[in-house]
Design a protein around this motif. Sequence first.
Motif, PDB file in Angstrom:
ATOM      1  N   ALA A 173       0.838  -1.202   0.000  1.00 50.66           N
ATOM      2  CA  ALA A 173       0.000   0.000   0.000  1.00 50.66           C
ATOM      3  C   ALA A 173       0.873   1.253   0.000  1.00 50.66           C
ATOM      4  O   ALA A 173       1.760   1.398   0.841  1.00 50.66           O
ATOM      5  CB  ALA A 173      -0.910  -0.002   1.230  1.00 50.66           C
ATOM      6  N   ASP A 192      -7.840  -0.610  -2.328  1.00 47.39           N
ATOM      7  CA  ASP A 192      -8.741  -1.000  -1.237  1.00 47.39           C
ATOM      8  C   ASP A 192      -9.813  -1.999  -1.659  1.00 47.39           C
ATOM      9  O   ASP A 192     -10.431  -2.636  -0.797  1.00 47.39           O
ATOM     10  CB  ASP A 192      -9.423   0.242  -0.651  1.00 47.39           C
ATOM     11  CG  ASP A 192      -8.463   1.077   0.176  1.00 47.39           C
ATOM     12  OD1 ASP A 192      -7.346   0.594   0.443  1.00 47.39           O
ATOM     13  OD2 ASP A 192      -8.830   2.202   0.561  1.00 47.39           O
ATOM     14  N   ARG A 202      -4.517  -3.158   7.170  1.00 44.38           N
ATOM     15  CA  ARG A 202      -3.506  -2.455   6.389  1.00 44.38           C
ATOM     16  C   ARG A 202      -2.134  -3.104   6.570  1.00 44.38           C
ATOM     17  O   ARG A 202      -1.299  -3.099   5.667  1.00 44.38           O
ATOM     18  CB  ARG A 202      -3.424  -0.982   6.799  1.00 44.38           C
ATOM     19  CG  ARG A 202      -4.691  -0.203   6.540  1.00 44.38           C
ATOM     20  CD  ARG A 202      -5.127  -0.249   5.103  1.00 44.38           C
ATOM     21  NE  ARG A 202      -4.353   0.617   4.222  1.00 44.38           N
ATOM     22  CZ  ARG A 202      -4.520   0.686   2.906  1.00 44.38           C
ATOM     23  NH1 ARG A 202      -5.433  -0.070   2.306  1.00 44.38           N
ATOM     24  NH2 ARG A 202      -3.786   1.505   2.182  1.00 44.38           N
ATOM     25  N   PHE A 205      -1.803  -5.929   4.066  1.00 38.22           N
ATOM     26  CA  PHE A 205      -2.284  -5.631   2.719  1.00 38.22           C
ATOM     27  C   PHE A 205      -1.354  -6.218   1.654  1.00 38.22           C
ATOM     28  O   PHE A 205      -1.797  -6.855   0.684  1.00 38.22           O
ATOM     29  CB  PHE A 205      -2.398  -4.115   2.529  1.00 38.22           C
ATOM     30  CG  PHE A 205      -2.821  -3.699   1.144  1.00 38.22           C
ATOM     31  CD1 PHE A 205      -4.156  -3.550   0.823  1.00 38.22           C
ATOM     32  CD2 PHE A 205      -1.875  -3.455   0.146  1.00 38.22           C
ATOM     33  CE1 PHE A 205      -4.552  -3.164  -0.460  1.00 38.22           C
ATOM     34  CE2 PHE A 205      -2.256  -3.075  -1.137  1.00 38.22           C
ATOM     35  CZ  PHE A 205      -3.602  -2.936  -1.428  1.00 38.22           C
TER      36      PHE A 205
END
Length: 305
Positions: A173, A192, A202, A205
């Motif tokens: 990310a 997302d 997160r 991710f």
Amino acid sequence: MSAIVTICANQKRFRPGPNSTPATLAPAPQATLVSTWLDLVGATAPVAAATDLYGGRAFGLARDVAAAAGTKLFVVSAGFGLVPGSQKLPAYSLTVARHDEDSIQRKAVGPFDPATWFEALTDGPYSVAWKDVFSEGDGRVLVALTKPYAEMATPTLAKLPASDLRRLRLFGAGLGTVLPAPLKPYLLPYDDRLDSLFPGTRSDFAQRGLVHFVQNVASTDGDYSTDAARVRALLAATKAPPRPERRAVTDETLLTLIRSRLSPRASASRLLRQLRDEDQMACEQGRFARLFRQAQIEGAAHDAP
């Protein structure tokens, strides 16, 4: 695929000895610190292979998908450099994050550069070089990183020849803001919407994107443009879920809650999920691991005769 690369984890299955944290190091310039640290860990007995040393969901996702795919795993470590998953390592705790209790930056006299630190580690007793990762075959090399680890490890990765970099697929990310220019063309377009296809946090991710790619794209050969088009097509069929609004709280507030729920059989991952989903508190995984470890140490000291 030729190789999968992921980052190490704050959560470890073995407690470090007295010579395996920055606490034992005297303040010094960065070059002295890295030399002293490598001497210390080089003289410390290994306890487990890297695949068995690290815990946490993010690391587990990368480890398990590499095993399922029959692909060699490598680990980007702030303490050891670029480590094969089969490499036996000492128990340790070290981070380049300034605010952690085991931060090597807090021992640095003068400037500290994470990329220079990592490059020096690759000359250490447990590390290989990026060229060794790419020599595993001629297929894709999948690399899952957070922004801090990208800032630390990708300057050396960017030095590889273009023929190697064309095989690179990057996951993470917000990496586009920190990657060296030669690597930016190989960042896959996950966003997302991945949370609808593969829910998570997160902090995992990059690894969720890695797993999704292996399971849905990597079985077919393709260059980067083909791979990226496949990812975009898979994401186009869904929408990003609404992101919950979690309130920021102090370390002391989190510690109070952790202490109240701590038990000998308490699950760190379950407690973190409870804090996020039920209490609606914002808590990054690394921060939680540090506070959970602190609460455990306090509890053990209180219970001692």
